[in-house]
Design a protein around this motif. Structure first.
Motif, mmCIF file in Angstrom:
data_model
loop_
_atom_site.group_PDB
_atom_site.id
_atom_site.type_symbol
_atom_site.label_atom_id
_atom_site.label_comp_id
_atom_site.label_asym_id
_atom_site.label_seq_id
_atom_site.Cartn_x
_atom_site.Cartn_y
_atom_site.Cartn_z
ATOM 1 N N ILE A 64 0.846 -1.205 0.000
ATOM 2 C CA ILE A 64 0.000 0.000 0.000
ATOM 3 C C ILE A 64 0.875 1.247 0.000
ATOM 4 O O ILE A 64 0.645 2.190 -0.770
ATOM 5 N N SER A 65 1.908 1.231 0.820
ATOM 6 C CA SER A 65 2.702 2.458 0.903
ATOM 7 C C SER A 65 3.513 2.653 -0.373
ATOM 8 O O SER A 65 3.703 3.784 -0.817
ATOM 9 N N GLN A 91 1.019 4.069 -2.938
ATOM 10 C CA GLN A 91 0.671 5.460 -2.626
ATOM 11 C C GLN A 91 1.863 6.393 -2.823
ATOM 12 O O GLN A 91 1.683 7.595 -3.013
ATOM 13 N N SER A 92 3.070 5.825 -2.799
ATOM 14 C CA SER A 92 4.238 6.676 -3.053
ATOM 15 C C SER A 92 4.390 6.994 -4.535
ATOM 16 O O SER A 92 4.823 8.086 -4.895
ATOM 17 N N ASP A 114 1.831 6.962 -6.777
ATOM 18 C CA ASP A 114 0.633 7.659 -7.271
ATOM 19 C C ASP A 114 -0.136 8.191 -6.066
ATOM 20 O O ASP A 114 -1.182 7.662 -5.689
ATOM 21 N N PRO A 115 0.396 9.269 -5.468
ATOM 22 C CA PRO A 115 -0.148 9.745 -4.181
ATOM 23 C C PRO A 115 -1.637 10.076 -4.237
ATOM 24 O O PRO A 115 -2.368 9.847 -3.274
ATOM 25 N N GLN A 116 -2.088 10.609 -5.380
ATOM 26 C CA GLN A 116 -3.514 10.962 -5.463
ATOM 27 C C GLN A 116 -4.365 9.777 -5.904
ATOM 28 O O GLN A 116 -5.582 9.899 -5.975
ATOM 29 N N GLY A 117 -3.724 8.668 -6.234
ATOM 30 C CA GLY A 117 -4.487 7.529 -6.757
ATOM 31 C C GLY A 117 -5.155 7.860 -8.071
ATOM 32 O O GLY A 117 -6.239 7.378 -8.380
ATOM 33 N N LYS A 136 -4.391 2.312 -7.494
ATOM 34 C CA LYS A 136 -4.694 2.320 -6.054
ATOM 35 C C LYS A 136 -4.512 0.913 -5.510
ATOM 36 O O LYS A 136 -4.702 -0.069 -6.234
ATOM 37 N N TYR A 168 -7.958 3.604 6.344
ATOM 38 C CA TYR A 168 -7.629 4.668 5.385
ATOM 39 C C TYR A 168 -8.860 5.536 5.130
ATOM 40 O O TYR A 168 -9.997 5.108 5.337
#
Lengths: 522, 522
Positions: B217-218, B221-222, B224-227, B231, B257
């Protein structure tokens, strides 16, 4: 120079005649006489190029492109390239296809058999007629050419066609099959019963229906007197569209020839259809009994569908030696049901596959193979079956479905000694399948087939991948009776090697020299 | 120069949001902002080239290849050519696909779910592991690249992927989706229950399973921070492979989350599986109740299959707002059964389609559309249904199946306001479908698709022909969020016209002059 033999080299996959549940995968050489198109011999010890040279030497064969002064029997060599995952496979046999319905492929909406016939099928078939005697409609030329070409491109070397009620268009279909080299049975459709047929698309009478059939038979026998490639087939559409007089007359017509003509019709496809047959023939014990009563159940009869046959009907069909064409894509598309193929086979009935274009949506027997496998896996959920050993028993393996598509179909059309496998003596009706090497799917190319061979697969796995992901893109070449009827016959694809390649090389050097010379002159 | 808008011109086919049983077929222009990839407007009065010029003038738009001195907002123009039977269609949404199983497509023999998992699936998935920390196996690079490329080439703009238990390979899949531009949910598979998992392919413990998930997950998210494109999705494999502790822990993780993470798993695919779930969770009321007990049934949960759900389970799933991914190709191939989609829809459950590679044998959602139609037509023969109005009611029309493949899938992944249709404000996730003009099937060419448009078909009929005979060859271009991710974006294919073509023509003349000059010098 004409070759005496074609020598096919590489991997050969077919279904052994003796068992339907295993692939025979053989590697080596197999040769076919160009005179009669039959397999004359095999050598399964040919592995290397040296082995092939030794075979040629032993037989006193020389390549057809060897220099003219060389003496020996000329042979053409066609290779299935191992590194490109190529193999030879018997041509497919489509035991049930309606050629004029081809433009309706994919058009059936949510209809079932009886409304589908009236909404989509009869109007399309009627359009093959023409007000000019002996001249088919323009549509007939376009559609029949396309359906013969498309089925060949999908590896179908034999097709049992339903045409329309029109003599001239039916004759055109026969001529096109002969011209394009596809082995075929060609049937003019008979339908004279106004109870179900439409006024705009019907034979005027039983008598005339039979007379028009004779015209088609005599035309086909005139263009192929020995029936080497094409033969007529008596084609009463199905019980609801035919009067008893027509059915009996057609049976008599078939029996009047020696050997008797083939017969094809439909049976027990849809439950509403079965109800209607029961009403229209109250004296008959069953749907199959209707055909039996009028002499249509013979050892040369192909019955399409047979989805809902009772055990008694299955017994009757077996005793008469009639065959079943299983059309799974059509039976799902029109919601007809699932034919219990295993039960038919266990009874001893001969079964082949049909595309049933356009009840079926695809001209590909490979698609019929897939659908036969799929629906057999759903049978355990139908009716009284459940997920027990019994459910498992109903499943057709990939191998069995391929058997139906080749050996099974051959037996359905009474040609089990001639086509459907690679036994010595059989006709070379075959396809060269090309799976290709693994290529990364590319952003700008969608020409590659969907079969991804990663490299670690066994031959059996490669064949399974072909069955589940293959399409016409994997059909590289098709032969009927030893004649190339689709694709290219240079299995080498430019990768020529061995001692006969020098001829080609010399040619290239020669052209190069001419080019160089011309440049110098400039 | 960068364009501000892309103007798509031609025929647009999609399913209206309000009704699932009709095609919306619209002709004109639609424009997408290159800044955010969303549809900004439409003009359905654009028919001729003159209309298009007028629109550009009205908006002060100039083509991106206009001379530099021209002022105005630059736009790129992409045309679906009417005479080539081209149309724009929303990108397909695959709500259930196992990326690492891709090389096993077509390899399942005659197995059913539980033996298939052990014989084919677990060994393949295990091979994605690596003894080197943070370095995926070589196979992972090759296979994951291929599966993303192949699904894009088949028009899949969104995929909900199951990966394997391996963190580094799962991260690679996420990075590849981002790189290739495919919208995706990426799930590291969790399976910690030794009762069913194999010793060589299992999470060491529930705790570690959850920790490893956090790593994935991290990572996602690193990158594509905005997803925006990719995702993470929480992915307990299914009830039999997960301990209660893992299931509860994963549900808690998803809920931690904001917004909560998506969850995906399997449910009620096979009757033997259901029996085993009953034995393993004797206190649970049902299979669905197992997931509900551990908090896994949420409005962001995708449940694959749901073939044999009881009415109570259907109600429970509906009340929790969980969604169903219908995977008909897989359910037939593994003999699982037929999901009664109509009943689920009537309950108000949201349903989308999944390929379920490699339980399903094809990466194509178009194949899933076909199979959804086919099996729904067989439902009347399953269980207590029979050929009555009730049987008809179970049938999914072609339009409904296309709805499931687009709008339905969008709702399954909670993006019904963003993708799945061509409403203004939505993201341009779309494909350009090319059916082509009628061409006689040729002896030496098998590059053409199998769709034969004869010329008399309506647009609805053309779409039906595409559904039943189409494949990746008909996918000309694919966009995700306005970015071209597959194929070419010059809808003109060299047939440039209008006043902006002079730039290109001038270039050609220039090159011609240079060539002529050089020849003269010689």
């Amino acid at each position: 120079m004409t070759s005496t033999y074609i020598v096919f080299v590489g991997t050969f996959v077919h279904l052994p005649r003796s068992t339907s549940n295993a692939l025979a995968i053989q590697q080596g050489a197999l040769w076919v006489s160009t005179a009669d198109g039959r397999i004359k011999g095999t050598d399964w010890t040919v592995v290397t190029e040296g082995d092939l040279r030794a075979l040629l030497k032993e037989k006193s064969w020389i390549p057809e492109d060897a220099p003219r002064y060389k003496s020996g029997t000329r042979v053409k060599i066609v290779q299935a390239r191992e590194e490109q995952n190529e193999f030879f496979f018997p041509g497919f046999i489509d035991t049930h296809i309606h050629a004029p319905q081809y433009p309706n492929n994919g058009l059936f909406g949510s209809t079932t058999l009886l409304d589908w016939l009236k909404e989509y099928t009869f109007p399309m078939e009627a359009s093959f007629g023409s007000s000019l005697a002996n001249i088919p409609s323009p549509r007939a030329y376009r559609v029949y050419n396309q359906v013969v070409s498309r089925t060949l491109a999908n590896g179908t070397t034999f097709a049992s066609y339903f045409a329309t009620i029109h003599v001239s268009a039916t004759n055109l279909l026969a001529a096109l099959c002969k011209k394009r080299g596809q082995r075929a049975l060609i049937g003019r459709v008979c339908m004279d019963n106004p109870n179900f047929s439409e006024p705009y698309y019907i034979d005027p009478s039983a008598k005339e229906s039979i007379e028009l059939n004779k015209e088609v038979i005599s035309y086909i026998q005139s263009i192929d007197p020995q029936g080497t490639l094409i033969k007529p087939i008596i084609t009463p559409r199905f019980a609801l569209t035919c009067t008893p007089k027509a059915m009996q007359g057609l049976a008599d017509l078939a029996a009047a020839y020696e050997p008797p003509l083939h017969i094809q019709t439909h049976i027990s496809e849809n439950t509403l259809e079965i109800d209607d047959v029961r009403s229209q023939f109250p004296a008959a014990k069953s749907y199959a009994d209707v055909y039996d009563t009028y002499g249509l159940l013979t050892p040369r009869t192909i019955l399409a569908h047979g989805v809902h046959l009772s055990p008694d009907e299955q017994d009757l069909i077996h005793h008469r030696g009639a065959k079943i064409s299983h059309c799974p894509a059509s039976n799902s598309a029109l919601g007809s049901g699932i034919c219990p193929v295993r039960k038919l086979l266990d009874k001893g009935i001969t079964v082949g596959l049909g595309t049933d274009v356009s009840g079926g949506y695809s001209p590909s027997i490979l698609e019929a193979v897939r659908q036969a496998c799929l629906v057999s896996r759903l049978l355990r959920h139908v009716g009284t079956a459940n997920e027990t050993d019994d459910g498992k028993k109903l499943v057709l393996s990939v191998e069995e479905a391929l058997y139906l598509a080749t050996r099974g179909g051959a037996a359905v059309v009474n040609m089990e000694d001639d086509i459907g496998g690679f036994d010595v003596g059989m006709l070379w009706d075959a396809q060269l399948i090309h799976l290709g090497r693994f290529l990364p799917a590319c952003k700008y190319d969608n020409g590659n087939s969907q079969v991804d061979v990663f490299g670690w697969e066994t031959w059996q796995e490669k064949v399974h991948k072909w069955v589940w992901s293959g399409d016409d893109r994997n059909v590289k070449s098709v032969w009927v009776g030893g004649n190339l009827v689709y694709g290219k016959d240079d299995g080498d694809d430019g990768r020529r090697s061995g001692w006969w390649s020098w001829v080609l090389s010399a040619g290239v050097v020669g052209v190069g020299a001419v080019v160089a010379f011309r440049r110098m002159r400039l």
